[in-house]
Design a protein around this motif. Sequence first.
Motif, short mmCIF file in Angstrom:
data_model
loop_
_atom_site.label_atom_id
_atom_site.label_comp_id
_atom_site.label_asym_id
_atom_site.label_seq_id
_atom_site.Cartn_x
_atom_site.Cartn_y
_atom_site.Cartn_z
N GLU A 102 0.82 -1.22 0.00
CA GLU A 102 0.00 0.00 0.00
C GLU A 102 0.85 1.26 0.00
O GLU A 102 0.39 2.33 -0.42
CB GLU A 102 -0.95 0.02 1.20
CG GLU A 102 -0.31 0.16 2.56
CD GLU A 102 0.07 -1.17 3.18
OE1 GLU A 102 0.33 -1.21 4.38
OE2 GLU A 102 0.11 -2.20 2.45
N CYS A 103 2.12 1.15 0.46
CA CYS A 103 2.99 2.32 0.47
C CYS A 103 3.27 2.82 -0.95
O CYS A 103 3.47 4.01 -1.16
CB CYS A 103 4.31 1.97 1.15
SG CYS A 103 4.12 1.27 2.80
N GLY A 104 3.32 1.90 -1.92
CA GLY A 104 3.58 2.31 -3.30
C GLY A 104 2.37 2.25 -4.20
O GLY A 104 2.46 2.55 -5.40
N MET A 105 1.21 1.88 -3.64
CA MET A 105 0.00 1.68 -4.45
C MET A 105 -0.54 3.00 -4.98
O MET A 105 -0.88 3.11 -6.17
CB MET A 105 -1.05 0.97 -3.60
CG MET A 105 -2.36 0.72 -4.34
SD MET A 105 -2.15 -0.40 -5.73
CE MET A 105 -1.79 -1.92 -4.86
N ILE A 106 -0.65 4.02 -4.15
CA ILE A 106 -1.30 5.26 -4.56
C ILE A 106 -0.51 5.99 -5.64
O ILE A 106 -1.09 6.45 -6.62
CB ILE A 106 -1.59 6.15 -3.34
CG1 ILE A 106 -2.63 5.45 -2.44
CG2 ILE A 106 -2.11 7.52 -3.76
CD1 ILE A 106 -2.93 6.15 -1.15
N LYS A 215 10.34 2.00 8.62
CA LYS A 215 10.16 2.87 9.78
C LYS A 215 8.78 2.68 10.40
O LYS A 215 8.62 2.74 11.62
CB LYS A 215 10.39 4.34 9.41
CG LYS A 215 9.47 4.94 8.39
CD LYS A 215 9.80 6.43 8.23
CE LYS A 215 8.93 7.12 7.18
NZ LYS A 215 9.40 6.82 5.82
N TYR A 216 7.77 2.40 9.56
CA TYR A 216 6.43 2.14 10.10
C TYR A 216 6.40 0.79 10.81
O TYR A 216 5.72 0.63 11.83
CB TYR A 216 5.39 2.19 8.98
CG TYR A 216 5.29 3.54 8.33
CD1 TYR A 216 4.75 4.62 9.02
CD2 TYR A 216 5.75 3.74 7.05
CE1 TYR A 216 4.67 5.87 8.43
CE2 TYR A 216 5.68 4.99 6.45
CZ TYR A 216 5.14 6.05 7.15
OH TYR A 216 5.06 7.28 6.55
N LEU A 217 7.11 -0.19 10.24
CA LEU A 217 7.17 -1.50 10.88
C LEU A 217 7.82 -1.39 12.26
O LEU A 217 7.32 -1.97 13.24
CB LEU A 217 7.95 -2.47 10.00
CG LEU A 217 8.25 -3.84 10.62
CD1 LEU A 217 6.97 -4.58 10.94
CD2 LEU A 217 9.15 -4.67 9.70
N ILE A 218 8.91 -0.65 12.38
CA ILE A 218 9.61 -0.51 13.66
C ILE A 218 8.71 0.18 14.69
O ILE A 218 8.61 -0.25 15.84
CB ILE A 218 10.93 0.25 13.47
CG1 ILE A 218 11.92 -0.63 12.69
CG2 ILE A 218 11.53 0.65 14.81
CD1 ILE A 218 13.19 0.08 12.29
N ILE A 219 8.04 1.27 14.27
CA ILE A 219 7.14 1.97 15.18
C ILE A 219 6.00 1.04 15.61
O ILE A 219 5.62 0.98 16.79
CB ILE A 219 6.58 3.24 14.52
CG1 ILE A 219 7.68 4.28 14.38
CG2 ILE A 219 5.42 3.82 15.34
CD1 ILE A 219 7.27 5.52 13.63
N PHE A 255 -5.20 1.70 12.20
CA PHE A 255 -5.08 3.02 11.59
C PHE A 255 -3.85 3.76 12.11
O PHE A 255 -3.10 4.38 11.34
CB PHE A 255 -6.34 3.84 11.88
CG PHE A 255 -6.34 5.20 11.26
CD1 PHE A 255 -6.74 5.38 9.94
CD2 PHE A 255 -5.93 6.31 11.98
CE1 PHE A 255 -6.73 6.63 9.36
CE2 PHE A 255 -5.92 7.57 11.41
CZ PHE A 255 -6.32 7.73 10.10
N ILE A 256 -3.60 3.68 13.41
CA ILE A 256 -2.49 4.43 14.01
C ILE A 256 -1.14 3.82 13.66
O ILE A 256 -0.19 4.52 13.30
CB ILE A 256 -2.65 4.49 15.54
CG1 ILE A 256 -3.86 5.35 15.91
CG2 ILE A 256 -1.41 5.05 16.22
CD1 ILE A 256 -4.21 5.32 17.38
N LEU A 257 -1.04 2.48 13.71
CA LEU A 257 0.25 1.84 13.49
C LEU A 257 0.74 1.99 12.05
O LEU A 257 1.94 2.04 11.80
CB LEU A 257 0.17 0.34 13.84
CG LEU A 257 -0.05 0.00 15.31
CD1 LEU A 257 0.02 -1.50 15.51
CD2 LEU A 257 0.97 0.69 16.20
N SER A 258 -0.19 2.04 11.08
CA SER A 258 0.18 2.22 9.67
C SER A 258 1.21 1.19 9.22
O SER A 258 2.21 1.50 8.57
CB SER A 258 0.72 3.63 9.43
OG SER A 258 -0.25 4.61 9.69
N LEU A 259 0.96 -0.08 9.55
CA LEU A 259 1.89 -1.15 9.20
C LEU A 259 1.76 -1.54 7.73
O LEU A 259 0.72 -1.33 7.11
CB LEU A 259 1.62 -2.38 10.07
CG LEU A 259 1.96 -2.26 11.54
CD1 LEU A 259 1.44 -3.47 12.30
CD2 LEU A 259 3.46 -2.11 11.75
N CYS A 260 2.82 -2.10 7.21
CA CYS A 260 2.77 -2.66 5.86
C CYS A 260 1.95 -3.95 5.89
O CYS A 260 1.94 -4.69 6.88
CB CYS A 260 4.19 -2.94 5.38
SG CYS A 260 4.27 -3.75 3.77
#
Length: 329
Positions: A102-106, A215-219, A255-260
């Motif tokens: 989804e990070c590269g989808m849009i 970075k989203y995965l780590i958070i 929604f908050i975590l925004s994980l892949c």
Amino acid sequence: MTTQSPFKILPLLLPAAFLIILGVFWLPDHLELLDNAYIDTFKTAFIGILLEALPFVLAGALLSSLLQVFVPDEMISRWIPRRPVPAILFACLLGILFPVCECGMIPLVRRLIHKGMPLYVAIVFILAGPILNPVVYGATLTAFRSHPELAYARMGLAFSVSCIIGLIIYATVKKSPLRLSVQRESEDTHHRSTRGGRLASVFVHTSDEFFEMGKYLIIGCLLTSAIQTFMVRDSLIAIGDKPLGSYLFMMGLAFILSLCSTSDAFVASTFVHTFSAGSLLAFMVLGPMLDFKNSMMLLALFKTKFALYLFFLIISGVFIGAVLLSVWL
């Protein structure tokens, strides 16, 4: 030298604010949680989730880069059927054939819309593509080895919600909701992708996407490990025992975590003994379709009224579908 847009740091602000508020207001009253036993548990949980997820994140980034470099946008646009139902099914099939996170989808869909992809087909591709692909299916099956039905249910719910929303968009939206033309952006992207050869472009895109998702995965791993370690287990069980509360909690967390989509199943699996299967399913389907980072990108791509309409369809569709499937799970 290129300048970074300040909007790129927005997806990091909400988790960071959560950690700051936690540290300032809650931690001083619970200093006993800084005990070595708690810290060891936190480190073990964090490293375990991260190491399990990283190979799938890397695989997803590599496949996404191969698609971007070697498959022309015009080829995909030419394949789209004219009738709505076959076109929607084709958009779901694209997710299986061409796995894109989804990070590269849009950004990809922006180019496809400019090259003639109908809006409703693009929406289905945005929703289904990050979930309906072999990498995500394999990651979900690996994370839920003892509950493989959750992997099947995730694919089925994502397919159903995407198709229904696509049909609703086809029936109700007649005018283009796009904010701006994307021709200049498409040309710049193409220019960057061809510089230095295709093989070099694959490695550049893969590394960029891997670190962007990383970075989203780590958070996400940090927050999940903190919740599992420091939050009183009775509180989690109390939330999980309330049907509505468990769904809202897990959907809000997604929604908050925004994980892949290639890593969120490993985070969800840590809640398997606390929350219902339906709420875990809602977490894994809502996150790739609508999280904090891609909601910002959708608001930049579409007019606010249409974006909010789309958000409502996604949230209600996932919630209703997950509740219905929880009877089978």
